[in-house]
Design a protein around this motif. Sequence first.
Motif, PDB file in Angstrom:
ATOM      1  N   SER A   4       0.812  -1.219   0.000  1.00  0.00           N
ATOM      2  CA  SER A   4       0.000   0.000   0.000  1.00  0.00           C
ATOM      3  C   SER A   4       0.848   1.273   0.000  1.00  0.00           C
ATOM      4  O   SER A   4       0.540   2.241  -0.707  1.00  0.00           O
ATOM      5  CB  SER A   4      -0.935  -0.003   1.219  1.00  0.00           C
ATOM      6  N   TYR A   7       2.013   2.195  -3.481  1.00  0.00           N
ATOM      7  CA  TYR A   7       0.976   2.779  -4.337  1.00  0.00           C
ATOM      8  C   TYR A   7       0.682   4.221  -3.932  1.00  0.00           C
ATOM      9  O   TYR A   7       0.453   5.080  -4.794  1.00  0.00           O
ATOM     10  CB  TYR A   7      -0.294   1.939  -4.276  1.00  0.00           C
ATOM     11  N   ARG A   8       0.684   4.483  -2.634  1.00  0.00           N
ATOM     12  CA  ARG A   8       0.444   5.858  -2.181  1.00  0.00           C
ATOM     13  C   ARG A   8       1.566   6.783  -2.627  1.00  0.00           C
ATOM     14  O   ARG A   8       1.320   7.923  -3.038  1.00  0.00           O
ATOM     15  CB  ARG A   8       0.282   5.896  -0.661  1.00  0.00           C
ATOM     16  N   SER A  38     -13.151   4.379  -4.031  1.00  0.00           N
ATOM     17  CA  SER A  38     -12.904   4.000  -2.654  1.00  0.00           C
ATOM     18  C   SER A  38     -14.195   3.927  -1.873  1.00  0.00           C
ATOM     19  O   SER A  38     -15.217   4.452  -2.266  1.00  0.00           O
ATOM     20  CB  SER A  38     -11.975   4.999  -1.983  1.00  0.00           C
ATOM     21  N   LEU A 185      -5.093  -1.440   0.679  1.00  0.00           N
ATOM     22  CA  LEU A 185      -4.829  -0.094   0.158  1.00  0.00           C
ATOM     23  C   LEU A 185      -5.947   0.852   0.569  1.00  0.00           C
ATOM     24  O   LEU A 185      -5.690   1.980   1.010  1.00  0.00           O
ATOM     25  CB  LEU A 185      -4.702  -0.147  -1.369  1.00  0.00           C
ATOM     26  N   SER A 188      -5.733   1.748   4.222  1.00  0.00           N
ATOM     27  CA  SER A 188      -4.622   2.629   4.598  1.00  0.00           C
ATOM     28  C   SER A 188      -5.012   4.106   4.538  1.00  0.00           C
ATOM     29  O   SER A 188      -4.292   4.954   5.055  1.00  0.00           O
ATOM     30  CB  SER A 188      -3.422   2.376   3.683  1.00  0.00           C
ATOM     31  N   PHE A 189      -6.169   4.429   3.932  1.00  0.00           N
ATOM     32  CA  PHE A 189      -6.635   5.814   3.860  1.00  0.00           C
ATOM     33  C   PHE A 189      -7.650   6.159   4.941  1.00  0.00           C
ATOM     34  O   PHE A 189      -8.114   7.298   5.001  1.00  0.00           O
ATOM     35  CB  PHE A 189      -7.281   6.078   2.491  1.00  0.00           C
ATOM     36  N   TYR A 239      -6.362  11.490  -4.179  1.00  0.00           N
ATOM     37  CA  TYR A 239      -5.197  10.705  -3.760  1.00  0.00           C
ATOM     38  C   TYR A 239      -5.520   9.213  -3.836  1.00  0.00           C
ATOM     39  O   TYR A 239      -4.754   8.407  -4.378  1.00  0.00           O
ATOM     40  CB  TYR A 239      -4.844  11.145  -2.345  1.00  0.00           C
ATOM     41  N   GLU A 240      -6.682   8.838  -3.334  1.00  0.00           N
ATOM     42  CA  GLU A 240      -7.102   7.436  -3.381  1.00  0.00           C
ATOM     43  C   GLU A 240      -7.307   6.961  -4.812  1.00  0.00           C
ATOM     44  O   GLU A 240      -6.908   5.847  -5.180  1.00  0.00           O
ATOM     45  CB  GLU A 240      -8.405   7.257  -2.600  1.00  0.00           C
ATOM     46  N   ALA A 243      -4.130   6.316  -6.444  1.00  0.00           N
ATOM     47  CA  ALA A 243      -3.549   5.077  -5.915  1.00  0.00           C
ATOM     48  C   ALA A 243      -4.204   3.849  -6.546  1.00  0.00           C
ATOM     49  O   ALA A 243      -3.537   2.863  -6.864  1.00  0.00           O
ATOM     50  CB  ALA A 243      -3.711   5.044  -4.389  1.00  0.00           C
TER      51      ALA A 243
END
Length: 262
Positions: A4, A7-8, A38, A185, A188-189, A239-240, A243
């Motif tokens: 993750s 990717y970020r 997301s 992933l 993680s946000f 951002y997501e 990613a």
Amino acid sequence: MKVSADYRMLALDALRGKWKTAVLTGIAASALGATISSSSNSIASNSKQGTDIHFELFSQPNGGRLLAVLLVGIGLWAILQLIVGGAVRLGYARFNLNLVDGKDAAFSDLFSQKDRLWDGFCMKILQGLYIVLWSLLLVIPGIVKIYSYAMTPYIMAEHPSLTANEAITESRRIMGGNKWRLFCLDLSFIGWELLCALPLYAGYFLFLNNFSGSEAMAISIVLLLAIPLSIGFFFVRPYEEAAWATFYRDITAAPTEPDEAY
């Protein structure tokens, strides 16, 4: 194998110097009914006081007219989103793929699939139908299928000749062995999303508690604050999305495991 954090980092690199365009495109995509990839966050309240405010507002003179206008407006907006939302989602996928590929990602990408209204509509309906049917079994199978079908918009954006059902099938194939990675992933946000939610909740309850005697004013202020206070979500979600696009690029370049039937 990327994790993750990788990717970020790649998403941040892709967004460097393009945040303004990404934010504006994300806001427009959301407003036009594109299903943000997301996990969405909903604002809900079980406060009886909030319910009373709604009823008091519509019991005022011309309250019925206000309610009718609101219902008509919501209905028209829902119809618009249903018609154009799928095509906008394909355009938003195209925007993010251009972004992570280092190409000229522009706001106009959002409307690059405007001639695919039917394809986009079928994509939304079929994805939703399959997920609902799997969710009837248990919640977990429904969640699994959300991630199994997650790459469908990117596939359709890159391969216009594919039907919605063929793209869903291809998404299942490339997500074989990758669903847990995409879930991680997404997870993680969660800290960023909770941080964005705090001002909205704080503003909501602050005005409910301080304007209990002025119902119309309270609900008006809350509704007006909802957009600017939740704007943080639109900064996090580009951002997501970036990613997710980097994730798609990564897994389509790697061998995949066979997935289950729908």
